[in-house]
Structures are given as C-alpha cells and as structure tokens.
Design a protein around this motif. Sequence first.
Motif, PDB file in Angstrom:
ATOM      1  N   ASP A  85     -16.437  24.600 -42.251  1.00 39.38           N
ATOM      2  CA  ASP A  85     -15.095  24.333 -41.746  1.00 39.38           C
ATOM      3  C   ASP A  85     -14.099  24.544 -42.882  1.00 39.38           C
ATOM      4  OD1 ASP A  85     -15.994  23.671 -39.240  1.00 39.38           O
ATOM      5  OD2 ASP A  85     -15.936  21.507 -39.577  1.00 39.38           O
ATOM      6  N   VAL A  86     -13.019  25.235 -42.564  1.00 40.28           N
ATOM      7  CA  VAL A  86     -11.934  25.441 -43.515  1.00 40.28           C
ATOM      8  C   VAL A  86     -10.759  24.612 -43.013  1.00 40.28           C
ATOM      9  CG1 VAL A  86     -10.424  27.124 -44.602  1.00 40.28           C
ATOM     10  CG2 VAL A  86     -12.788  27.752 -44.068  1.00 40.28           C
ATOM     11  N   ASP A  87     -10.275  23.730 -43.851  1.00 37.52           N
ATOM     12  CA  ASP A  87      -9.256  22.755 -43.477  1.00 37.52           C
ATOM     13  C   ASP A  87      -7.912  23.383 -43.123  1.00 37.52           C
ATOM     14  OD1 ASP A  87     -11.017  20.629 -43.905  1.00 37.52           O
ATOM     15  OD2 ASP A  87     -10.499  20.502 -46.031  1.00 37.52           O
ATOM     16  N   PRO A  88      -7.101  22.659 -42.336  1.00 38.44           N
ATOM     17  CA  PRO A  88      -5.746  23.120 -42.021  1.00 38.44           C
ATOM     18  C   PRO A  88      -4.951  23.399 -43.300  1.00 38.44           C
ATOM     19  CG  PRO A  88      -6.293  21.177 -40.719  1.00 38.44           C
ATOM     20  CD  PRO A  88      -7.402  21.360 -41.711  1.00 38.44           C
ATOM     21  N   ASP A  89      -4.077  24.397 -43.223  1.00 38.90           N
ATOM     22  CA  ASP A  89      -3.166  24.796 -44.298  1.00 38.90           C
ATOM     23  C   ASP A  89      -3.863  25.503 -45.464  1.00 38.90           C
ATOM     24  OD1 ASP A  89      -0.935  23.703 -42.883  1.00 38.90           O
ATOM     25  OD2 ASP A  89      -1.558  21.719 -43.593  1.00 38.90           O
ATOM     26  N   THR A  90      -5.175  25.708 -45.385  1.00 42.76           N
ATOM     27  CA  THR A  90      -5.890  26.449 -46.413  1.00 42.76           C
ATOM     28  C   THR A  90      -5.541  27.929 -46.301  1.00 42.76           C
ATOM     29  OG1 THR A  90      -7.727  24.882 -46.378  1.00 42.76           O
ATOM     30  CG2 THR A  90      -8.200  27.074 -47.257  1.00 42.76           C
ATOM     31  N   VAL A  91      -5.430  28.600 -47.441  1.00 41.41           N
ATOM     32  CA  VAL A  91      -5.150  30.032 -47.460  1.00 41.41           C
ATOM     33  C   VAL A  91      -6.447  30.782 -47.753  1.00 41.41           C
ATOM     34  CG1 VAL A  91      -3.891  31.889 -48.618  1.00 41.41           C
ATOM     35  CG2 VAL A  91      -2.759  29.707 -48.164  1.00 41.41           C
ATOM     36  N   LEU A  92      -6.809  31.696 -46.840  1.00 42.52           N
ATOM     37  CA  LEU A  92      -7.947  32.593 -47.031  1.00 42.52           C
ATOM     38  C   LEU A  92      -7.402  33.986 -47.335  1.00 42.52           C
ATOM     39  CD1 LEU A  92     -10.236  31.548 -44.041  1.00 42.52           C
ATOM     40  CD2 LEU A  92     -10.410  30.823 -46.433  1.00 42.52           C
ATOM     41  N   GLU A  93      -7.995  34.648 -48.331  1.00 39.43           N
ATOM     42  CA  GLU A  93      -7.575  35.994 -48.704  1.00 39.43           C
ATOM     43  C   GLU A  93      -8.799  36.839 -48.980  1.00 39.43           C
ATOM     44  OE1 GLU A  93      -3.577  35.659 -51.257  1.00 39.43           O
ATOM     45  OE2 GLU A  93      -5.212  34.411 -52.038  1.00 39.43           O
ATOM     46  N   LEU A  94      -8.738  38.098 -48.580  1.00 43.92           N
ATOM     47  CA  LEU A  94      -9.762  39.066 -48.954  1.00 43.92           C
ATOM     48  C   LEU A  94      -9.202  39.903 -50.097  1.00 43.92           C
ATOM     49  CD1 LEU A  94     -10.982  40.090 -45.414  1.00 43.92           C
ATOM     50  CD2 LEU A  94     -12.306  38.854 -47.141  1.00 43.92           C
ATOM     51  N   VAL A  95      -9.945  39.951 -51.194  1.00 45.37           N
ATOM     52  CA  VAL A  95      -9.541  40.706 -52.374  1.00 45.37           C
ATOM     53  C   VAL A  95     -10.611  41.739 -52.683  1.00 45.37           C
ATOM     54  CG1 VAL A  95      -8.175  38.788 -53.306  1.00 45.37           C
ATOM     55  CG2 VAL A  95     -10.571  39.020 -53.967  1.00 45.37           C
ATOM     56  N   VAL A  96     -10.217  42.796 -53.383  1.00 40.42           N
ATOM     57  CA  VAL A  96     -11.165  43.850 -53.735  1.00 40.42           C
ATOM     58  C   VAL A  96     -11.164  44.041 -55.249  1.00 40.42           C
ATOM     59  CG1 VAL A  96      -9.503  45.756 -53.441  1.00 40.42           C
ATOM     60  CG2 VAL A  96     -11.969  46.197 -53.196  1.00 40.42           C
ATOM     61  N   ALA A  97     -12.349  44.267 -55.779  1.00 37.82           N
ATOM     62  CA  ALA A  97     -12.505  44.611 -57.193  1.00 37.82           C
ATOM     63  C   ALA A  97     -13.305  45.906 -57.264  1.00 37.82           C
ATOM     64  CB  ALA A  97     -13.228  43.499 -57.951  1.00 37.82           C
ATOM     65  N   ALA A  98     -12.841  46.821 -58.101  1.00 35.99           N
ATOM     66  CA  ALA A  98     -13.498  48.117 -58.272  1.00 35.99           C
ATOM     67  C   ALA A  98     -13.331  48.542 -59.724  1.00 35.99           C
ATOM     68  CB  ALA A  98     -12.865  49.149 -57.336  1.00 35.99           C
ATOM     69  N   PRO A  99     -14.204  49.440 -60.208  1.00 34.38           N
ATOM     70  CA  PRO A  99     -14.057  49.907 -61.584  1.00 34.38           C
ATOM     71  C   PRO A  99     -12.645  50.454 -61.835  1.00 34.38           C
ATOM     72  CG  PRO A  99     -16.143  50.646 -60.685  1.00 34.38           C
ATOM     73  CD  PRO A  99     -15.370  50.045 -59.540  1.00 34.38           C
ATOM     74  N   ALA A 100     -12.154  50.283 -63.033  1.00 33.92           N
ATOM     75  CA  ALA A 100     -10.808  50.742 -63.385  1.00 33.92           C
ATOM     76  C   ALA A 100     -10.651  52.223 -63.060  1.00 33.92           C
ATOM     77  CB  ALA A 100     -10.538  50.485 -64.862  1.00 33.92           C
ATOM     78  N   GLY A 101      -9.572  52.545 -62.352  1.00 36.25           N
ATOM     79  CA  GLY A 101      -9.268  53.926 -61.995  1.00 36.25           C
ATOM     80  C   GLY A 101      -9.945  54.426 -60.730  1.00 36.25           C
ATOM     81  N   CYS A 102     -10.890  53.688 -60.221  1.00 38.11           N
ATOM     82  CA  CYS A 102     -11.583  54.073 -58.986  1.00 38.11           C
ATOM     83  C   CYS A 102     -10.591  53.995 -57.823  1.00 38.11           C
ATOM     84  CB  CYS A 102     -12.759  53.134 -58.743  1.00 38.11           C
ATOM     85  SG  CYS A 102     -13.566  53.324 -57.144  1.00 38.11           S
TER      86      CYS A 102
END
Length: 115
Positions: A85-102
């Motif tokens: 369960d994720v509580d009310p007012d919580t912020v969910l974000e999808l982030v990406v990491a990739a090799p530099a310059g990719c």
Amino acid sequence: MGSTPRFLQGVFAFIGTGLDDPQLIDAATRYQVPSGVTAQPLYFRGGNSSGELIVVTLWRDGASMRVFPMGARSSVNVPLRVVEDVDPDTVLELVVAAPAGCTGEVVIDFGLMEV
C-alpha cells in the motif's frame, strides 16, 4: 467502495547521464496518490530501444521502491507479486538511468490500483 485503475504509459526519449544518475523520464511518469485513497503498484512493462543496459526505477517520495533493469534492445514484464500500500499524498515517479551519452527511447506501461 470500488477501486480505480491508473496507468503511467508512453514512449519517451532519454539521454543517459550515467547509471548512477537517474533522471525523471517525463512529467507523465509522475503520480501523486490522491488524498483519502491508497495506491498499489501492480505491474511494470518496459522496453529499451538503445544498444545499452538501462535501469528504470520506481521512486516513492524520492527513494527507490523497485528497480527494473532492461537489456539492450530488450523488454521486461514484471507482475509485482509483493504488493504494498502506498499512502495518500505520496509521490511515485519513474526515473531512468543509462550510461552517459546513451540515447534511445523507453517504452513504459506501469499499472497501479487506487483503493
């Protein structure tokens, strides 16, 4: 009281800044749980058009909650067997990491349920 499905979806261009430097994919991959409800992440599907390993991470209020590595020109389908369960007012974000310059595009299909 019913439940309402929510989806974060799309195809998004990215430029890698390092596997240790994740960046928000797009404003469309940010979700704030409404007041008065909880959310439950249910699944993640993703694709990677680049020739390098990338990592998509689900952040909960800025901290890592789940990590989804994707190989070069590959995809993943991850049903989340441990549902939290994720509580009310919580912020969910999808982030990406990739090799530099990719560069490439990441395909996102993330499903959650508001209950």
